[in-house]
Write an enzyme that holds these catalytic residues in place. Structure first.
Site, short mmCIF file in Angstrom:
data_model
loop_
_atom_site.label_atom_id
_atom_site.label_comp_id
_atom_site.label_asym_id
_atom_site.label_seq_id
_atom_site.Cartn_x
_atom_site.Cartn_y
_atom_site.Cartn_z
N GLU A 299 0.84 -1.20 0.00
CA GLU A 299 0.00 0.00 0.00
C GLU A 299 0.87 1.25 0.00
O GLU A 299 1.85 1.33 0.76
CB GLU A 299 -0.89 0.00 1.25
CG GLU A 299 -2.27 0.55 1.02
CD GLU A 299 -3.11 -0.31 0.08
OE1 GLU A 299 -3.20 0.04 -1.11
OE2 GLU A 299 -3.67 -1.32 0.53
N ASP B 54 -4.17 0.80 -9.26
CA ASP B 54 -5.61 0.57 -9.34
C ASP B 54 -6.05 0.32 -10.78
O ASP B 54 -6.78 -0.62 -11.08
CB ASP B 54 -6.38 1.77 -8.78
CG ASP B 54 -6.16 1.96 -7.29
OD1 ASP B 54 -5.55 1.07 -6.66
OD2 ASP B 54 -6.58 3.00 -6.76
N TYR C 253 -3.60 12.76 1.11
CA TYR C 253 -2.96 11.76 0.23
C TYR C 253 -1.77 12.38 -0.48
O TYR C 253 -0.67 11.82 -0.49
CB TYR C 253 -4.00 11.26 -0.79
CG TYR C 253 -3.48 10.26 -1.78
CD1 TYR C 253 -3.59 8.89 -1.54
CD2 TYR C 253 -2.89 10.67 -2.97
CE1 TYR C 253 -3.13 7.97 -2.46
CE2 TYR C 253 -2.42 9.75 -3.89
CZ TYR C 253 -2.55 8.40 -3.64
OH TYR C 253 -2.07 7.49 -4.55
#
Length: 382
Positions: free
Chosen positions: A33, A170, A220
């Site tokens: 991650e 993704d 983020y």
């Protein structure tokens, strides 16, 4: 009624006649991650839920898209200044623009789409949306773009039209996913390898906290900047360090006094996580799920304490998993809410689900949603 039937019937009622129908998948990530934009390894897979779209050229220069999920229409042109107001439509507009920038053909078309990816759960519904449209437009207009380019189109859409400087993971998983497999992807070289994933005696379960995250938030992007600053400091001593993933832990230690404590901790997490992906792949090849699980717990600790993208609810779910002797558990996705992904032995499944529902409900006043994960195929025509 299937989602395919739903979108095709809605398309016929709105636009008349038939179109071509395409689908792409949401994704899970077993481990790895926040390593993708740091040039490291990730280990995702496509899942069996995603986005389905029916589309057809309309002979004009205007795009008309109906969203079943948002119960609304967006109409927009294909020039840069035609950016639509609706956020969901910007993903589609971005895919059109990024396809055009790469020499592909896109003209006015009509489309209807719907999804069964739970929104805000960290399953990357946005990548599924981008990949379904990128794949569909590529087929409808015969552009002949390869799969890597389709994944890049989705990533660039996030960067240029949606405000999230995401990595490639993704969109890659949504395009390349294969049922019964996870994919180890080197995000620096884009080399990838499929690993069979059918863990006998275990189930992969998502527990949705119900806390919605906004990846486009500054938090983020702040973490990305932290990693870039750390890599830049290390590069002055070790010019071969292009991305933070190229660094050794000892090289980070050398610059501890030159970067902020926050940047140091962010970098420490990433360097450790890159190695954990490789260790998990090795463990899976031995069918050593206990090691896989322990590495998942280590990742959660790093995401919570070093990278600081967990939240109170996700930490609570992780502690409940430990208490129930779940093999592995961690926050999944960008963080700031969403799901935990849990590797659960079959004989402990019922007890874990019962305990996590009652404990979470008692503490937060609502039951978490439980999602059993089944791997699926990536972008395709139905």
């Amino acid at each position: 009624m299937s989602i395919k039937q739903l979108v095709e019937e809605k398309f016929a009622s709105l636009f008349g006649g038939d179109g071509r129908t395409f689908a792409s998948a949401g994704r899970i990530n077993l481990i790895g991650e926040h390593t993708d934009y740091n040039g490291g390894y990730v280990f995702p897979g496509a899942i069996s839920c995603g986005i389905t779209v029916t589309m057809r050229p309309n002979g004009g220069d205007t795009v008309r898209v109906w969203s079943v999920d948002f119960d609304g229409m967006s109409e927009f042109g294909l020039a840069e200044e035609d950016l639509p107001e609706q956020l969901w439509a910007r993903y589609i507009f971005g895919v059109c623009r990024e396809t055009l920038k790469r020499g592909g053909k896109v003209e006015g078309f009509d489309a209807v789409f719907a999804g069964d990816v739970p929104l805000g759960a960290g399953l990357s519904s946005s990548a599924a949306l981008e990949s379904a449209f990128a794949f569909g437009l590529n087929e409808v207009y015969g552009n002949g773009l390869d799969k890597f380019t389709l994944a890049r189109i989705g990533q660039s859409t996030e960067h240029n039209y949606c405000g999230t400087k995401c990595g490639i993971m993704d969109q890659f998983a949504s395009v390349f996913g294969k049922q019964g497999s996870l994919i180890r992807l080197n995000c620096k070289t884009l080399e990838y390898k499929y690993f069979p994933f059918n863990p006998e005696g275990y189930r992969l379960v998502l527990v949705d906290s119900g806390v919605k995250h906004q990846l486009a938030s500054s938090a983020y992007n702040d973490r990305r900047h932290s990693c870039e600053r750390a890599a830049e400091a290390i590069r002055k001593r070790h010019p071969e360090v292009e991305f933070l993933s190229d660094s050794k832990r000892i090289w980070l230690e050398e610059v501890r006094e030159e970067i902020s404590q926050e940047d140091f901790l962010r970098a420490e997490y990433v360097i450790g996580e890159v190695q954990r992906v490789l260790d998990v792949c090795d463990a899976l090849e031995r069918s050593d799920y206990e090691t896989v699980g322990e590495l998942m717990y280590q990742t959660h600790f790093g995401l919570s304490r070093l990278y600081e993208v967990s939240c109170e609810e996700l930490d609570f779910l992780n502690r409940i998993a430990r208490r129930c002797e779940v093999t592995g558990s961690r926050v999944m996705g960008g963080g700031f809410g969403g799901c935990t992904v849990n590797l659960v032995r079959d004989e402990l499944y019922d007890g874990f689900i019962s305990t996590v529902k009652s404990a979470y409900s008692e503490k937060y006043g609502r039951e978490p949603r439980i999602l059993d994960v089944v791997t699926g195929d990536g972008a395709r025509e139905l």
